[in-house]
Every structure is written in C-alpha cells, then in structure tokens.
Design a protein around this motif. Structure first.
Motif, PDB file in Angstrom:
ATOM      1  N   LEU A   1      45.961  30.791  65.019  1.00 22.51           N
ATOM      2  CA  LEU A   1      47.393  31.016  65.212  1.00 22.51           C
ATOM      3  C   LEU A   1      47.666  32.395  65.797  1.00 22.51           C
ATOM      4  CD1 LEU A   1      48.990  29.374  62.036  1.00 22.51           C
ATOM      5  CD2 LEU A   1      49.012  28.512  64.385  1.00 22.51           C
ATOM      6  N   TRP A   2      46.894  33.388  65.375  1.00 19.67           N
ATOM      7  CA  TRP A   2      47.041  34.715  65.986  1.00 19.67           C
ATOM      8  C   TRP A   2      46.662  34.662  67.463  1.00 19.67           C
ATOM      9  CZ3 TRP A   2      48.992  39.466  65.046  1.00 19.67           C
ATOM     10  CH2 TRP A   2      48.617  40.486  65.934  1.00 19.67           C
ATOM     11  N   GLN A   3      45.557  33.980  67.777  1.00 22.20           N
ATOM     12  CA  GLN A   3      45.128  33.866  69.174  1.00 22.20           C
ATOM     13  C   GLN A   3      46.194  33.171  70.019  1.00 22.20           C
ATOM     14  OE1 GLN A   3      41.426  31.747  68.900  1.00 22.20           O
ATOM     15  NE2 GLN A   3      40.258  33.552  68.274  1.00 22.20           N
ATOM     16  N   ILE A   4      46.769  32.096  69.466  1.00 21.36           N
ATOM     17  CA  ILE A   4      47.822  31.368  70.180  1.00 21.36           C
ATOM     18  C   ILE A   4      49.021  32.284  70.435  1.00 21.36           C
ATOM     19  CG2 ILE A   4      49.542  29.531  69.945  1.00 21.36           C
ATOM     20  CD1 ILE A   4      47.390  27.949  68.377  1.00 21.36           C
ATOM     21  N   GLY A   5      49.495  32.955  69.383  1.00 24.74           N
ATOM     22  CA  GLY A   5      50.659  33.813  69.523  1.00 24.74           C
ATOM     23  C   GLY A   5      50.431  34.964  70.482  1.00 24.74           C
ATOM     24  N   ALA A   6      49.256  35.600  70.391  1.00 21.67           N
ATOM     25  CA  ALA A   6      48.959  36.737  71.268  1.00 21.67           C
ATOM     26  C   ALA A   6      48.861  36.301  72.724  1.00 21.67           C
ATOM     27  CB  ALA A   6      47.661  37.404  70.819  1.00 21.67           C
ATOM     28  N   PHE A   7      48.176  35.174  72.965  1.00 22.35           N
ATOM     29  CA  PHE A   7      48.005  34.716  74.353  1.00 22.35           C
ATOM     30  C   PHE A   7      49.337  34.328  74.980  1.00 22.35           C
ATOM     31  CE2 PHE A   7      47.338  31.142  77.326  1.00 22.35           C
ATOM     32  CZ  PHE A   7      46.707  31.852  78.333  1.00 22.35           C
ATOM     33  N   PHE A   8      50.128  33.534  74.272  1.00 24.17           N
ATOM     34  CA  PHE A   8      51.375  33.074  74.865  1.00 24.17           C
ATOM     35  C   PHE A   8      52.436  34.178  74.904  1.00 24.17           C
ATOM     36  CE2 PHE A   8      49.469  28.909  73.925  1.00 24.17           C
ATOM     37  CZ  PHE A   8      49.541  28.375  75.199  1.00 24.17           C
TER      38      PHE A   8
ATOM     39  N   MET B   1      54.103  37.063  64.285  1.00 22.67           N
ATOM     40  CA  MET B   1      52.771  37.630  64.485  1.00 22.67           C
ATOM     41  C   MET B   1      52.413  38.578  63.343  1.00 22.67           C
ATOM     42  SD  MET B   1      51.698  36.141  67.113  1.00 22.67           S
ATOM     43  CE  MET B   1      50.228  37.092  67.490  1.00 22.67           C
ATOM     44  N   VAL B   2      53.389  39.329  62.862  1.00 25.83           N
ATOM     45  CA  VAL B   2      53.157  40.211  61.714  1.00 25.83           C
ATOM     46  C   VAL B   2      52.810  39.380  60.483  1.00 25.83           C
ATOM     47  CG1 VAL B   2      54.232  41.875  60.159  1.00 25.83           C
ATOM     48  CG2 VAL B   2      54.641  42.033  62.619  1.00 25.83           C
ATOM     49  N   MET B   3      53.539  38.294  60.267  1.00 20.72           N
ATOM     50  CA  MET B   3      53.282  37.426  59.122  1.00 20.72           C
ATOM     51  C   MET B   3      51.894  36.801  59.203  1.00 20.72           C
ATOM     52  SD  MET B   3      57.041  35.609  58.881  1.00 20.72           S
ATOM     53  CE  MET B   3      56.526  34.505  57.564  1.00 20.72           C
ATOM     54  N   ILE B   4      51.486  36.382  60.387  1.00 19.40           N
ATOM     55  CA  ILE B   4      50.153  35.796  60.559  1.00 19.40           C
ATOM     56  C   ILE B   4      49.069  36.838  60.298  1.00 19.40           C
ATOM     57  CG2 ILE B   4      48.547  34.846  62.279  1.00 19.40           C
ATOM     58  CD1 ILE B   4      51.046  33.502  63.558  1.00 19.40           C
ATOM     59  N   ALA B   5      49.262  38.049  60.823  1.00 22.79           N
ATOM     60  CA  ALA B   5      48.271  39.106  60.627  1.00 22.79           C
ATOM     61  C   ALA B   5      48.101  39.437  59.150  1.00 22.79           C
ATOM     62  CB  ALA B   5      48.674  40.348  61.418  1.00 22.79           C
ATOM     63  N   LEU B   6      49.202  39.440  58.396  1.00 23.35           N
ATOM     64  CA  LEU B   6      49.141  39.810  56.980  1.00 23.35           C
ATOM     65  C   LEU B   6      48.573  38.698  56.108  1.00 23.35           C
ATOM     66  CD1 LEU B   6      52.585  41.649  56.579  1.00 23.35           C
ATOM     67  CD2 LEU B   6      50.306  42.678  56.719  1.00 23.35           C
ATOM     68  N   THR B   7      48.760  37.441  56.499  1.00 22.88           N
ATOM     69  CA  THR B   7      48.353  36.326  55.641  1.00 22.88           C
ATOM     70  C   THR B   7      47.064  35.645  56.088  1.00 22.88           C
ATOM     71  OG1 THR B   7      49.781  34.820  56.915  1.00 22.88           O
ATOM     72  CG2 THR B   7      50.724  35.856  54.936  1.00 22.88           C
ATOM     73  N   LEU B   8      46.856  35.520  57.410  1.00 20.62           N
ATOM     74  CA  LEU B   8      45.697  34.775  57.916  1.00 20.62           C
ATOM     75  C   LEU B   8      44.688  35.654  58.646  1.00 20.62           C
ATOM     76  CD1 LEU B   8      47.629  31.665  59.318  1.00 20.62           C
ATOM     77  CD2 LEU B   8      46.338  31.805  57.179  1.00 20.62           C
TER      78      LEU B   8
ATOM     79  N   THR C   1      43.723  38.461  62.028  1.00 18.90           N
ATOM     80  CA  THR C   1      43.790  38.418  63.490  1.00 18.90           C
ATOM     81  C   THR C   1      42.660  37.605  64.121  1.00 18.90           C
ATOM     82  OG1 THR C   1      42.596  40.528  63.576  1.00 18.90           O
ATOM     83  CG2 THR C   1      45.001  40.622  63.646  1.00 18.90           C
ATOM     84  N   ASP C   2      41.817  36.987  63.302  1.00 16.62           N
ATOM     85  CA  ASP C   2      40.785  36.107  63.838  1.00 16.62           C
ATOM     86  C   ASP C   2      41.222  34.641  63.810  1.00 16.62           C
ATOM     87  OD1 ASP C   2      38.985  38.180  64.282  1.00 16.62           O
ATOM     88  OD2 ASP C   2      38.197  38.076  62.226  1.00 16.62           O
ATOM     89  N   HIS C   3      42.352  34.361  63.176  1.00 12.17           N
ATOM     90  CA  HIS C   3      42.811  32.979  63.049  1.00 12.17           C
ATOM     91  C   HIS C   3      43.336  32.456  64.386  1.00 12.17           C
ATOM     92  CE1 HIS C   3      45.093  29.491  61.490  1.00 12.17           C
ATOM     93  NE2 HIS C   3      44.243  29.553  60.476  1.00 12.17           N
TER      94      HIS C   3
ATOM     95  N   ALA D   1      41.526  23.599  64.834  1.00  8.52           N
ATOM     96  CA  ALA D   1      41.032  24.675  63.962  1.00  8.52           C
ATOM     97  C   ALA D   1      42.076  24.911  62.873  1.00  8.52           C
ATOM     98  CB  ALA D   1      40.780  25.945  64.780  1.00  8.52           C
ATOM     99  N   PRO D   2      42.279  23.921  61.986  1.00  4.15           N
ATOM    100  CA  PRO D   2      43.445  23.933  61.100  1.00  4.15           C
ATOM    101  C   PRO D   2      43.339  24.795  59.853  1.00  4.15           C
ATOM    102  CG  PRO D   2      42.167  21.963  60.726  1.00  4.15           C
ATOM    103  CD  PRO D   2      41.488  22.689  61.856  1.00  4.15           C
ATOM    104  N   ASP D   3      42.126  25.143  59.411  1.00  3.70           N
ATOM    105  CA  ASP D   3      41.973  25.843  58.134  1.00  3.70           C
ATOM    106  C   ASP D   3      42.894  27.053  58.039  1.00  3.70           C
ATOM    107  OD1 ASP D   3      40.077  24.032  57.339  1.00  3.70           O
ATOM    108  OD2 ASP D   3      38.389  25.237  58.038  1.00  3.70           O
ATOM    109  N   PRO D   4      43.530  27.264  56.902  1.00  2.28           N
ATOM    110  CA  PRO D   4      43.415  26.567  55.611  1.00  2.28           C
ATOM    111  C   PRO D   4      44.422  25.425  55.435  1.00  2.28           C
ATOM    112  CG  PRO D   4      44.751  28.509  55.328  1.00  2.28           C
ATOM    113  CD  PRO D   4      44.382  28.470  56.790  1.00  2.28           C
ATOM    114  N   PHE D   5      45.043  24.958  56.531  1.00  2.00           N
ATOM    115  CA  PHE D   5      46.064  23.919  56.442  1.00  2.00           C
ATOM    116  C   PHE D   5      45.455  22.554  56.777  1.00  2.00           C
ATOM    117  CE2 PHE D   5      47.941  27.849  58.237  1.00  2.00           C
ATOM    118  CZ  PHE D   5      48.712  28.232  57.148  1.00  2.00           C
ATOM    119  N   ASN D   6      46.212  21.489  56.508  1.00  2.00           N
ATOM    120  CA  ASN D   6      45.761  20.196  57.012  1.00  2.00           C
ATOM    121  C   ASN D   6      46.055  20.139  58.511  1.00  2.00           C
ATOM    122  OD1 ASN D   6      48.272  18.619  57.733  1.00  2.00           O
ATOM    123  ND2 ASN D   6      48.770  19.034  55.601  1.00  2.00           N
TER     124      ASN D   6
END
Length: 423
Positions: A233-240, A220-227, A229-231, A303-308
């Motif tokens: 993946l952050w929503q997925i990690g926070a919810f689960f 979650m720290v890595m996602i917050a720093l790179t993508l 907290t609106d991404h 909602a894949p951006d910026p990945f495929n």
C-alpha cells in the motif's frame, strides 16, 4: 452571454448528471461540459471557459476533472469545486471498481481470454488514434515535430525516465519561447480577469497548499505508522502520488510510464492485464486515468497481508483514487485565483506548447509498447497473434474510416474476440 449563478443544489444535480454521462475521453467530456454549462445554462461565459481550459492544460492531472472543479469553484467557491470535482469522478470510479472485481472473479472462464483479446486489440487502435489526433493539434511547426521525435527516441531507445523527458521539454520550450517565439507559435493571453492584490493572493495560496498537501499525505502517514514503508500500500501510494505530479499531457501520456513501471518494475500485473484495464477504463464515464484504480486493485489483491485479499484490493483501489485525484483540487484551488497572472506569462505558454509536442512522442512509445504485447506472444516478434492482428485492423477501420465511437469499437472487437476464440 452573461454568467448566471445557479443554486448549489442545481449545481450538484447537473454535475451528477455530467459524471454519469462523461464518456469519450477528455475531448468528449470537455465538449459535454461546454454544452451543459456554457451553451444551455449560461453559468460561465465562453471566454472564461476557454481561459480556464488553458489553465488546466498547464497543470498536471486530468484536465477535464480540473475544469469541472474550476467551474464549481467559480460558481460556489471551494464547496462548489469539491462537489463538481467529486461528482465528475465518483460514478466512473464506482463502475471501474465493480469491473475490476468482475475481472478477477471471472478470470479463467473459457470465454474470458478471447473476450479480452478483442478488447486489447481495440485499445491498440484507440491509442494509435490518440497519437494521430494529438499530433494534428500539437505539431504545428517543425520544431515541435523534432521535440516529439526526440521524446520518442529518449523513451523507446534510451529508456529515459518519463518525468525527465517532460521536464526537459518544458525547459527547452521556455528557452525557445524566450529566444525565438516562432519556433513554438506560442503566445501569452490578454486576460480579462480582474487582478487580486498580490499579498492577499499569497496568503490564500499558502493556506490552501498546506491544507490540501496535508490531506494528500494523510493516508500515507497512516500507512507508514501502521504497516511500514515496505508494504504494497505504501508502494502504491508513493508511486501514484509521483504520477499525479507528472501527468502533463493527459492520460495517454502518463500511461506509458505507468504501464512499464507497474509491469516491469513493480510486477503488480502482466502486460495483458494492463491493456485489459485500459479497455475497462475506456468503457466507463469519467477520466481515462481511472485505469490507475485497476492497477492499485490488482497490486493489493496479490500482496494482501495482513488483510484478506478482497479488503486489501479495495484499500488499494481507494488509495490509488485518493492520491491520483485529490491533487486536482490542490492545483485548482491553489492556481485558479492566479489565472489572470498566469495567462500573461509567455514563457509558461511556450513551455506548455513544448510539453504538448513531446507528449506525442510519449504516446507513440505507448502505442509501440502495446503493439509488442498485444500482437506478439510474450513480445516475441516471431510469435505473431493473427487473431489480435485482424481485430486490431477491424477496430482501426471502425475508428478511422467509419468514425464509430470508442464504446461501439470496443463492443464489436470484444464480440470478434469471442468469435475467433472458437476458431
């Protein structure tokens, strides 16, 4: 029977086998481990196994995986717990990931919708069976029946948040247990485990909690720093992550909250896709809560951006599995050393008994939610789907009357869906 500690390699081989054969939900998985660990190998005695199961019922998360982790911890410390817990989950997680990929790839084929219509109808019958089974075990007093009814009304009619319902049940149970223990028929256990000095326990607990909470938070720290907290993946990690803390009462209980939040709040997938995911999870080994991986896969895929899309979906599935199952190691490694103390606290046993009763109402709410979306088009009571209704009746007969396994019921229902799809 006396405990006989196995070599670490033997422990790994045994739990690799258990992980590949652990079908049938928590009841079947707990029975499988009992046969393999207690009856056949004698690695853990009966009393210790049952006391550990009581501890796992007190903790959030899938109790079967926690029990596997505890067995590994008791036999070979932290590395044993890691090996047993990971091997219990990984086979099912890999199967679930492959099924989710096939699900997306094959969606739109002419036979796809009829096949999953049958699976969803079977899932409805399976959830109703779960309500009946848990109710028989959990509702031993009128007070417990009242708690179950109140939790159902709070969720279905009042829209109360799931964590609040569970918290309220626990508080009510603790108070009732202190004032009138007979209302819940809950009692403390006389533990035979030796007591460890309190200071030593506190030091070990602090180190364990800091280590595992840090590992839990790392992605979650890595996602917050790179993508940010609106991404997604952050929503997925926070919810689960929130889900992992609130999963008292088993997978079916938390599915009610997860399904409604994933479908209605986050709009990650449709009600039908949620039911499809549960059907897929029922066919895999490992904990039923692996359905969360299906949700994370679809959420990130869309909602894949910026990945495929495929890489994003794999990240979503991996992150979901991490934040769902890593806390199990935190709970077991933190609380297992305290087992002798915990079992002597009557208030905790009363709170657990009340939560278990409330879970019956929670799962009943899930059954109603699935009924609306499986048997009625777009949850409209005027648009009854007779095909789904007939398959649900068939699945119920197979489960309740003929006592067939979940896997058999899913297979027959899927075949019936394909057949009705030609009508």
């Amino acid at each position: 029977m006396t405990d006989s500690k196995p070599e670490f390699d033997e422990l790994v081989r045994t739990f690799a086998r258990i992980g590949c054969l652990s079908f049938g939900g928590p009841a079947g998985q707990i029975a499988l481990m009992h046969r393999e660990i207690v009856e056949e190998r004698g690695w853990v005695d009966e009393g210790a196994y049952l006391r550990a199961l009581n501890l796992c019922h007190l903790l959030p998360g899938p109790e079967a995986q926690q029990l596997a982790t505890w067995i590994g911890w008791k036999l070979h410390g932290v590395r044993g717990g890691l090996a047993a817990g990971v091997l219990f989950v990984v086979p099912g997680a890999l199967v679930m990931l492959l099924l989710s990929m096939f699900y997306v790839a094959l969606s739109g084929a002419s036979w796809f919708d009829p096949l999953f219509l049958g699976i969803k109808a079977a899932v409805l019958a399976i959830v109703v069976q779960a309500v009946a089974r848990i109710a028989r075990r959990a509702l031993g007093t009128q007070f417990k029946v009242g708690l179950a009814a109140a939790s159902f009304v709070a969720l279905a009619a009042l829209g109360a948040p799931f964590p609040l319902v569970i918290l309220a049940a626990g508080v009510i149970g603790a108070v009732a247990g202190a004032v009138r223990p007979g209302l819940l028929d809950a009692h403390a256990y006389e533990s035979t485990e030796p007591m460890v000095p309190r200071g030593e326990l506190l030091r070990e607990t602090a180190v364990t909690m800091v280590t595992w909470i840090g590992l839990w938070a790392l992605p979650m720290v890595m996602i917050a720093l790179t993508l940010g907290t609106d991404h997604v993946l952050w929503q997925i990690g926070a919810f689960f992550s929130k889900l992992a803390v609130a999963t008292f009462g088993g997978a079916y209980a938390v599915l009610s909250w997860m399904a409604q939040a994933a479908v209605e709040q986050y709009v990650w997938l449709t009600p039908g896709e949620m039911a499809d995911g549960l059907g897929l999870a029922e066919t895999t080994p490992g904990p039923l809560i692996l359905v969360t991986q299906h949700v994370g896969f679809l959420a990130a895929l869309r909602a894949p951006d910026p990945f495929n899309p495929l890489f994003a979906a794999l990240l979503g599935a991996t992150l979901t599995t991490w934040v769902t199952f890593l806390p199990c190691f935190l709970w077991i490694f933190t609380f297992a050393p305290w087992m002798a103390t915990i079992e002597r606290v009557a208030t905790l046993q009363a709170a657990l008994s009340a939560i278990t009763a409330a879970v019956v109402g929670v799962i009943a709410n899930l059954a109603v939610w699935f009924t609306l979306y499986v048997l009625f088009e777009k949850a409209d009571l005027l648009l009854f789907n007779w095909r789904a209704g007939l398959i649900a009746v068939l699945a119920a007969l197979l489960l309740f009357r003929f006592k067939r396994s979940v896997f058999e019921v899913l297979a027959v229902s899927a075949a019936a869906g394909l057949l009705f799809g030609q009508v």
